[in-house]
Scaffold this active site. Structure first.
Site, PDB file in Angstrom:
ATOM      1  N   TYR A  23       0.815  -1.213   0.000  1.00 12.07           N
ATOM      2  CA  TYR A  23       0.000   0.000   0.000  1.00 12.07           C
ATOM      3  C   TYR A  23       0.852   1.268   0.000  1.00 12.07           C
ATOM      4  O   TYR A  23       0.341   2.367  -0.190  1.00 12.07           O
ATOM      5  CB  TYR A  23      -0.949   0.022   1.204  1.00 12.07           C
ATOM      6  CG  TYR A  23      -2.027  -1.048   1.161  1.00 12.07           C
ATOM      7  CD1 TYR A  23      -2.452  -1.587  -0.047  1.00 12.07           C
ATOM      8  CD2 TYR A  23      -2.621  -1.508   2.323  1.00 12.07           C
ATOM      9  CE1 TYR A  23      -3.431  -2.567  -0.092  1.00 12.07           C
ATOM     10  CE2 TYR A  23      -3.600  -2.487   2.287  1.00 12.07           C
ATOM     11  CZ  TYR A  23      -3.999  -3.013   1.072  1.00 12.07           C
ATOM     12  OH  TYR A  23      -4.977  -3.981   1.037  1.00 12.07           O
ATOM     13  N   LYS A  48       3.737 -15.202   1.382  1.00 17.55           N
ATOM     14  CA  LYS A  48       3.732 -16.047   0.188  1.00 17.55           C
ATOM     15  C   LYS A  48       5.183 -16.235  -0.238  1.00 17.55           C
ATOM     16  O   LYS A  48       5.600 -15.807  -1.327  1.00 17.55           O
ATOM     17  CB  LYS A  48       2.906 -15.375  -0.923  1.00 17.55           C
ATOM     18  CG  LYS A  48       1.420 -15.348  -0.641  1.00 17.55           C
ATOM     19  CD  LYS A  48       0.721 -16.636  -1.004  1.00 17.55           C
ATOM     20  CE  LYS A  48       0.632 -16.829  -2.496  1.00 17.55           C
ATOM     21  NZ  LYS A  48       0.061 -18.156  -2.834  1.00 17.55           N
ATOM     22  N   ASP A  86      -2.424 -17.980   1.516  1.00 21.68           N
ATOM     23  CA  ASP A  86      -3.638 -18.560   0.918  1.00 21.68           C
ATOM     24  C   ASP A  86      -4.070 -19.807   1.695  1.00 21.68           C
ATOM     25  O   ASP A  86      -5.259 -20.002   1.983  1.00 21.68           O
ATOM     26  CB  ASP A  86      -3.443 -18.860  -0.577  1.00 21.68           C
ATOM     27  CG  ASP A  86      -2.157 -19.616  -0.874  1.00 21.68           C
ATOM     28  OD1 ASP A  86      -1.283 -19.706   0.013  1.00 21.68           O
ATOM     29  OD2 ASP A  86      -2.017 -20.128  -2.010  1.00 21.68           O
ATOM     30  N   ASP A 103      -4.912  -7.264   5.743  1.00 20.85           N
ATOM     31  CA  ASP A 103      -6.162  -6.596   5.410  1.00 20.85           C
ATOM     32  C   ASP A 103      -7.226  -7.651   5.095  1.00 20.85           C
ATOM     33  O   ASP A 103      -8.356  -7.608   5.599  1.00 20.85           O
ATOM     34  CB  ASP A 103      -5.902  -5.696   4.189  1.00 20.85           C
ATOM     35  CG  ASP A 103      -6.955  -4.638   4.017  1.00 20.85           C
ATOM     36  OD1 ASP A 103      -7.880  -4.589   4.826  1.00 20.85           O
ATOM     37  OD2 ASP A 103      -6.850  -3.866   3.036  1.00 20.85           O
ATOM     38  N   ASP A 161     -10.287  -9.267   7.910  1.00 22.41           N
ATOM     39  CA  ASP A 161     -11.715  -9.155   7.594  1.00 22.41           C
ATOM     40  C   ASP A 161     -12.368 -10.531   7.565  1.00 22.41           C
ATOM     41  O   ASP A 161     -13.503 -10.709   8.012  1.00 22.41           O
ATOM     42  CB  ASP A 161     -11.919  -8.468   6.237  1.00 22.41           C
ATOM     43  CG  ASP A 161     -12.000  -6.958   6.383  1.00 22.41           C
ATOM     44  OD1 ASP A 161     -11.633  -6.461   7.464  1.00 22.41           O
ATOM     45  OD2 ASP A 161     -12.417  -6.285   5.424  1.00 22.41           O
TER      46      ASP A 161
END
Ligand code: NAD
Length: 368
Positions: A142, A192, A225, A249, A253
């Protein structure tokens, strides 16, 4: 040592409504548990824009930086949607996070037994769940450069850059290990590393911080993942999940929804320790200003109350008092007291924001 200071920034929409109940709770702890806080209040977001023409006044920023903890309600609302980007209420919140350098975002996902039916997952998967996601908040994709939309040949290309310095990984890893020491002693780090070099570095640095200082903590690594799948399959296997800004993020959630309503979710954002040893810290509910219900006294104040419980635990080292508040909330829910967000639409048994405040204070009184 001087009396610890709390700066309250109620903000917009339901922010002031839920914060009013939190203020009652703070006052209860001061009156009945002998806690001492120097409390002050100021404006942020649309409320600050209305008063000063900017979403965060420099004086407020300075007060936040000097406070032992900041408690924020929520910012934003349709009235401010057409303002210039730099004046939008959310810019006030982003400025606080940036200038206080709040690099570790803590999002607990705890499922109170009384609300286990609320989750979209099976009751046995979520009942008793209590995990904490630590998301790096001030770096990563970001913020990385280069970024932008550029033209290459005869087409456009959108670019964002995932970038982490060792020091940025180290400090958030330390936050996660310290937290795990106060909880169940387990950290699972997610990245990852199979396809991203930043993930390879992340894994190496987290392992190094662990091996040098935190060998009492059980550390595992998982690809993000696979972590998302495991969160839905059997979330109770985790204690603290440590991850970067982007994956955090998404994963936070996802974990939030395991527990049901947005009105129940607290958060903390922590920075480096100040001179007095306390971390710079801001505590806020995950939800926004909920303009659709603002002014109706129907908002659920529990997310904001639980954010104050996090302040008691992480800023003021008052874990016992934090437990007391969380237990009071748990008992109120077990009694079936519910704001409208925790009931089917139109259910007439829904209580008001201040009635929920009364109910929690009644349970606190019984804990004495
Ligand atoms: P929201 O979280 O404000 O509301 C989403 C839905 O959840 C709404 O239906 C709302 O009524 C409900 N809800 C949220 N909190 C609740 C509570 N405590 N009790 C009962 N119901 C609750 O998100 P949104 O509608 O996407 O955004 C509204 C405004 O809030 C926007 O201006 C947005 O930019 C801002 N926002 C601010 C923050 C923040 O201050 N941290 C976070 C998210 C959104």
């Amino acid at each position: 040592m001087s009396v610890p200071s709390i700066l309250i920034l109620p903000g917009d929409g339901i922010g002031p409504e839920v914060m009013k109940q939190v203020r009652r709770i703070i006052e209860w702890f001061m009156e009945h548990r002998g806690l001492e806080f120097e409390i002050s209040e100021d404006l942020v977001g649309g409320a600050a824009y209305d008063a000063h023409g900017i979403p965060l006044h420099d004086d407020t920023m300075a007060r936040a930086g000097n406070s032992d903890a900041v408690l924020l309600g929520a910012v934003g609302g349709p009235r401010y949607d057409n303002l210039d980007f730099s004046l939008k209420p959310e810019r006030g919140l982003l400025r606080l996070r940036k200038e206080m350098d709040l690099f570790a975002n803590l999002r607990p996902a705890r499922c109170f037994d009384a609300l286990a039916d609320f989750s979209s997952l099976k009751k046995e998967v979520v009942a008793g769940l209590d995990i904490m996601i630590v998301r790096e908040l001030t770096s990563g994709v970001y913020f990385g450069e280069p970024r932008g939309i550029f033209t290459e040949g005869n087409e456009r290309v959108g670019i964002n850059t995932q970038r982490y310095k060792e020091s940025e990984i180290e400090r958030v890893a330390r936050s996660a290990f310290e937290l795990a020491r106060r909880r169940n002693g387990k950290v699972c780090s997610m990245e990852k590393a199979n396809v991203m070099e930043s993930g390879v570095l992340w894994r190496e640095v987290v392992q190094k911080v662990h091996d040098e200082n935190y060998t009492d903590i059980e550390l595992g690594h998982m690809y993000a993942d696979a972590g998302a799948m495991q969160l839905c399959r059997w979330p109770k296997q985790f204690d603290v999940i440590l991850t970067d800004n982007l994956f955090g993020d998404l994963l936070s959630d996802c974990a939030a929804m395991l527990t049901g309503s947005l009105g129940m979710l607290p958060s903390a954002s922590l920075g480096a320790p100040m001179k007095n040893g306390r971390p710079k810290a801001m505590y806020e509910p995950v939800h926004g200003s909920a303009p659709d219900i603002a002014g109706q006294e129907s908002a659920n104040p529990i997310a904001c109350m639980l954010s104050f419980a996090m302040a008691l635990r992480y800023s003021f080292d008052l874990g016992g008092e934090a437990d007391r508040l969380e237990t009071a909330v748990e008992q109120v829910l077990a009694d079936g007291v519910r704001t409208a967000d925790l009931l089917p639409e139109g259910d007439a048994t829904a209580v008001s924001t201040s009635r929920m405040g009364d109910a929690v204070i009644e349970k606190l009184a019984l804990s004495l």
